[in-house]
Design an enzyme around this catalytic site. Sequence first.
Site, short mmCIF file in Angstrom:
data_model
loop_
_atom_site.label_atom_id
_atom_site.label_comp_id
_atom_site.label_asym_id
_atom_site.label_seq_id
_atom_site.Cartn_x
_atom_site.Cartn_y
_atom_site.Cartn_z
CB CYS A 86 -1.05 -0.10 1.13
SG CYS A 86 -2.37 1.06 0.97
CG HIS A 172 -4.02 -3.31 2.92
ND1 HIS A 172 -3.03 -2.93 3.94
CD2 HIS A 172 -4.63 -2.24 2.59
CE1 HIS A 172 -3.19 -1.47 4.07
NE2 HIS A 172 -3.90 -0.97 3.15
CD GLU A 174 -1.91 -5.91 5.68
OE1 GLU A 174 -2.13 -4.86 5.82
OE2 GLU A 174 -1.26 -6.52 4.50
#
EC number: 6.3.5.2
Length: 523
Positions: A86, A172, A174
């Site tokens: 990001c 993202h 994660e």
Amino acid sequence: MSLTPNHRPVLVVDYGAQYAQLIARRVREAGIYSEVIPHTATPQEIQEKNPVALVLSGGPSSVYAEDAPGIDPDILKLGLPVFGICYGFQAMTHALGGKVAATGKREYGRTDLEVKGGVLHDGLELSHKVWMSHGDAVSEAPEGFTVTASSEAAPVAAFENVEAKMAGVQYHPEVLHSPHGQQVLTRFLTEIAGLEQNWTAANIAEELVEKIREQVGPEGRAICGLSGGVDSAVAAALVQRAIGDRLTCVFVDHGLLRAGEREQVEKDFVAATGAKLVTVDERKAFLDKLAGVTEPEAKRKAIGAEFIRSFERAVAGVLEDSPEGSTVDFLVQGTLYPDVVESGGGAGTANIKSHHNVGGLPDDVEFELVEPLRLLFKDEVRAVGRELGLPEVIVARQPFPGPGLGIRIIGEVTEERLETLRHADLIARTELTAAGLDGIIWQCPVVLLADVRSVGVQGDGRTYGHPIVLRPVSSEDAMTADWTRLPYEVLERISTRITNEVADVNRVVLDVTSKPPGTIEWE
């Protein structure tokens, strides 16, 4: 003491993202040790940590903002593998000579990613969902990088330079909302960065035991406060493994416990470890200190201060039965990585609240702290506990705060209010367990709004009772959480039983706030 593992870390550079610690956790899930560092870290400071790779986190800034945090180009010349996420992806692009544009198009939430090849997304569907959160976008990749994915608002949504061991993504990976995210992150770590996956519960436990022996020494003695929770139990089990009977465990009954908690600690932990356990009754001392205290932070500080004073009294008792001249110099705490983060333990993090394992200790504390779990996440603590042979009744226990029910009473803490909350909490826990819901709930704080009265109708008349709040949440690590969608029939049973069986309670409400913006505990 904090864990300094025999593993070179992947350093997650924190640009102010709420998910920086989650990224570190995902790296560890890939079997590789990681730590979080602030974006202000210099190239020299990074080199001193001897890392194997860098991951640049997301963040709220625009790379074109006047005070935007950047990345020192010299860091990118250290020869380390680098992965940008990001904002970190954009900062990396900017530093390497690529272009970041304010396109006027924003992407927030689930977004279609169009894959164009490359190592990161090899074998994945050519179009799949990812979680985006950006305004600016990379419009041109740096020289030598191959564009491997795009989206409607991000012409360059991923790139990689395998030879330089660098890559990045605009989305993202994660978060769970990016279904293939963990696979993509692991691909970078293993296939592009070429890292070995050697971070396991077994070697964590071995290293922790060795570090404890180094800190405490061959003759040092330690004392550990047991709360009944998994953190203090695992910390104590590790220290006992390291120094044996030079550890004395103390269970302080501060009167802020849930129903049956004291008996459970005395039975389950001792049976599992054979540890020396001293139980001290300090209920009156804690209630005296909390008399008239209503402000949440003041309550936490008062509980933390009295806990240490209680410990000192317990130490005096332990020393009476010890050889002449013996001292206890070490205090074991079950502090976890998210505890440190929430207490403002890193640059750029706001001090959300004084955490019960970190900020409540008085300045005149006389012990040297032993914190073997300080850099571990909750799932890693449970894994270490299982590795040590602790039973599931301990390692699978839902989290419970150190200050206990004291921070689940909104208002002054009194014996009468504690009994009210203790009864309501027992009903909620009993019904959740009976419904088989323990496995899907991270924890379910039950809160008494002691300074609030709500009107009700019970029997033939109006009543003015206290509301009880149910706060069931689902989480992986307590850094973020969502409220748990409990079956209506379970909620109905809990509400009916509490209003029928608990005196002075005539209303039960459900807290449906996620974290963020709300924390899990009310205080």
